[in-house]
Design an enzyme around this catalytic site. Structure first.
Site, PDB file in Angstrom:
ATOM      1  N   ARG A  81      -8.882  -9.021  -2.606  1.00 55.62           N
ATOM      2  CA  ARG A  81      -9.209  -9.028  -1.171  1.00 55.62           C
ATOM      3  C   ARG A  81     -10.725  -9.031  -0.971  1.00 55.62           C
ATOM      4  NH1 ARG A  81      -6.431  -4.519   2.376  1.00 55.62           N
ATOM      5  NH2 ARG A  81      -7.979  -3.221   1.337  1.00 55.62           N
ATOM      6  N   LYS A 184     -12.410  -7.570   5.191  1.00 51.18           N
ATOM      7  CA  LYS A 184     -12.762  -6.151   5.350  1.00 51.18           C
ATOM      8  C   LYS A 184     -14.282  -6.052   5.463  1.00 51.18           C
ATOM      9  CE  LYS A 184     -11.020  -1.718   3.659  1.00 51.18           C
ATOM     10  NZ  LYS A 184     -10.671  -1.194   4.977  1.00 51.18           N
ATOM     11  N   GLU A 220      -2.707  -4.330  14.919  1.00 54.45           N
ATOM     12  CA  GLU A 220      -2.772  -3.230  13.964  1.00 54.45           C
ATOM     13  C   GLU A 220      -3.496  -2.060  14.575  1.00 54.45           C
ATOM     14  OE1 GLU A 220      -5.281  -3.611  10.481  1.00 54.45           O
ATOM     15  OE2 GLU A 220      -6.275  -5.347  11.340  1.00 54.45           O
TER      16      GLU A 220
HETATM   17  N1  PLP Z   1      -6.125  -2.237   8.554  1.00 56.33           N
HETATM   18  C1  PLP Z   1      -7.379  -1.789   8.631  1.00 56.33           C
HETATM   19  C2  PLP Z   1      -8.181  -2.163   9.823  1.00 56.33           C
HETATM   20  C3  PLP Z   1      -7.901  -0.994   7.599  1.00 56.33           C
HETATM   21  O1  PLP Z   1      -9.155  -0.518   7.652  1.00 56.33           O
HETATM   22  C4  PLP Z   1      -7.094  -0.671   6.487  1.00 56.33           C
HETATM   23  C5  PLP Z   1      -7.618   0.090   5.373  1.00 56.33           C
HETATM   24  O2  PLP Z   1      -7.958  -0.407   4.348  1.00 56.33           O
HETATM   25  C6  PLP Z   1      -5.784  -1.165   6.464  1.00 56.33           C
HETATM   26  C7  PLP Z   1      -5.336  -1.936   7.510  1.00 56.33           C
HETATM   27  C8  PLP Z   1      -4.874  -0.847   5.332  1.00 56.33           C
HETATM   28  O3  PLP Z   1      -5.128  -1.634   4.205  1.00 56.33           O
HETATM   29  P1  PLP Z   1      -4.763  -1.102   2.773  1.00 56.33           P
HETATM   30  O4  PLP Z   1      -3.328  -0.758   2.786  1.00 56.33           O
HETATM   31  O5  PLP Z   1      -5.045  -2.246   1.872  1.00 56.33           O
HETATM   32  O6  PLP Z   1      -5.620   0.072   2.527  1.00 56.33           O
HETATM   33  C1  COI Z   2      -8.810   2.527   3.889  1.00 56.24           C
HETATM   34  O1  COI Z   2      -7.677   2.883   4.191  1.00 56.24           O
HETATM   35  O2  COI Z   2      -9.182   2.461   2.715  1.00 56.24           O
HETATM   36  C2  COI Z   2      -9.783   2.170   4.893  1.00 56.24           C
HETATM   37  O3  COI Z   2     -10.702   1.465   4.572  1.00 56.24           O
HETATM   38  C3  COI Z   2      -9.686   2.695   6.238  1.00 56.24           C
HETATM   39  C4  COI Z   2     -11.027   3.199   6.659  1.00 56.24           C
HETATM   40  C5  COI Z   2     -11.237   2.914   8.081  1.00 56.24           C
HETATM   41  C6  COI Z   2     -11.175   4.637   6.338  1.00 56.24           C
END
Ligand code: PLP
Ligand code: COI
Length: 340
Positions: A81, A184, A220
């Site tokens: 990612r 991200k 989301e």
């Molecule tokens: N959506 C947002 C905006 C986030 O910051 C995060 C955190 O990483 C997620 C979703 C969840 O992603 P992941 O499950 O890969 O941590």
């Molecule tokens: C994560 O879940 O790793 C994130 O990056 C969310 C963050 C806003 C703390």
């Protein structure tokens, strides 16, 4: 090394640990990278990361198992990612092996800060990629810094497995239809600060964003993806090009189908049809699975399963996911990487 962490009471806060990893990209290549005790970055005042937001980051966790071993959950997906984020913002990509090796070095070097098994605490890792160098026009940076630092964490949302409330944002979007929502990047989070503060000041845990084109479908949460369990027991999570593709969400889609025998799908979640769902939650690395008590929309406060108790399907998903992450339940192939 044993460190007193107060592991039962950890929230989600920065803590400066002894070691982090840093690597520099210059003249078209990455250096070997190394651990360092220096927690302050040195960079040109003209760095594109500072002016034009040319940066991206990741979030993943190291888990301590019952036997005391350390492991990572799907770190290669975080590496991939970050590569997609890098492509979107014209940054140098960090190769997957370099990313995983950096993360493992940081976990090992700070091993005493990984909370004990059974406390629910984990070591949160924050890989960061920034464009640096002397640039003042709007151009990609000539050089990059990749760093990984870490800290012990507990719950991201105060409730943990106790449901909390969320509020829909109508006045602010976190991302544009063809913008950087799926990457991200810090800009998405900067855009979410005002609605996030407004939500917190009204005692909501976080914001639910709607699709930026029609404002009719859930995208989301500000810091996690959204999922719902329909009244006929389907796992549903929004499909959109402007949400962050959550690794936790993809893992839950798979677990719902293959371990819980549910139908699991990505699709439209209309904000006008919340009554479809028996349960709802936020999912992500930091959020893990955080059950949603109710959602405040323009017209109503909609309660899902209960304002005080996690729903049964959400709980089963939580147990399966965290059982795998902490090494108690057999993981699907390739989901767990040991740190040795
Ligand atoms: N959506 C947002 C905006 C986030 O910051 C995060 C955190 O990483 C997620 C979703 C969840 O992603 P992941 O499950 O890969 O941590
Ligand atoms: C994560 O879940 O790793 C994130 O990056 C969310 C963050 C806003 C703390």
């Amino acid at each position: 090394m044993t460190v007193n962490l107060d592991s039962e009471n950890l929230g989600f806060a920065y803590r400066k640990l002894p070691y982090r990893y840093i690597s520099h990209y210059k003249d078209g290549k990455w250096d070997a990278g190394a651990l360092t005790e220096e927690a302050t970055l040195h960079l040109s005042e003209a760095s594109p990361a500072l002016h034009y937001g040319q940066q991206g980051f990741e979030g993943l966790k190291a888990y301590r198992t019952k036997s005391g071993a350390l492991q990572l959950f799907r770190p290669r997906m975080n590496a991939e990612r970050l590569q997609r984020t890098a492509l979107r913002l014209m940054m140098a990509e960090v190769p997957t092996d370099k990313f995983v090796d950096a993360v493992k070095q940081v976990v090992k070097a700070n091993e005493g800060y990984v909370p004990p098994f059974g406390t629910g605490g984990t070591l949160y890792l924050r890989p960061l990629l920034i464009g640096v160098g002397d640039v003042i026009g709007v151009h990609a940076a000539p050089e990059y810094i990749f760093t990984v630092f870490a800290m012990p964490v507990g719950n991201y949302f105060k409730g943990g497995l106790t449901p909390t409330n969320f509020v829909v944002s109508y006045d602010y979007d976190r991302a544009a239809p063809h913008g950087t929502g799926a990457a991200k990047v810090g800009g998405n989070y900067a855009a979410s600060l005002i609605p996030g503060e407004l939500a917190h000041s009204r005692n909501f845990s976080d914001v639910i964003y709607l699709d930026p084109t029609t404002h009719t479908k859930i995208e989301e949460v500000g810091s996690a993806n959204f999922f719902g369990i329909t009244k006929d027991n389907e796992f549903v999570t929004p499909l959109s090009p402007s949400i962050l593709p959550s690794i936790t969400k993809y893992s839950l889609l798979w677990l719902a189908e293959h371990r819980l025998g549910m139908k699991a799908l990505e699709g439209d979640v209309k904000i006008s049809e919340l009554e479809r769902f028996a349960e709802a939650g936020a999912c992500g690395t930091a959020a893990v699975i955080s059950p949603i008590a109710g959602i405040q929309t323009k017209d109503e406060y909609h309660v899902f399963y209960s304002e005080t108790e996690v729903g049964p399907v959400t709980k089963r998903l939580y147990d399966e996911l965290t059982g795998i992450q902490f090494g108690d339940i057999e993981a699907p192939d390739g989901w767990i990487e040991k740190v040795e």
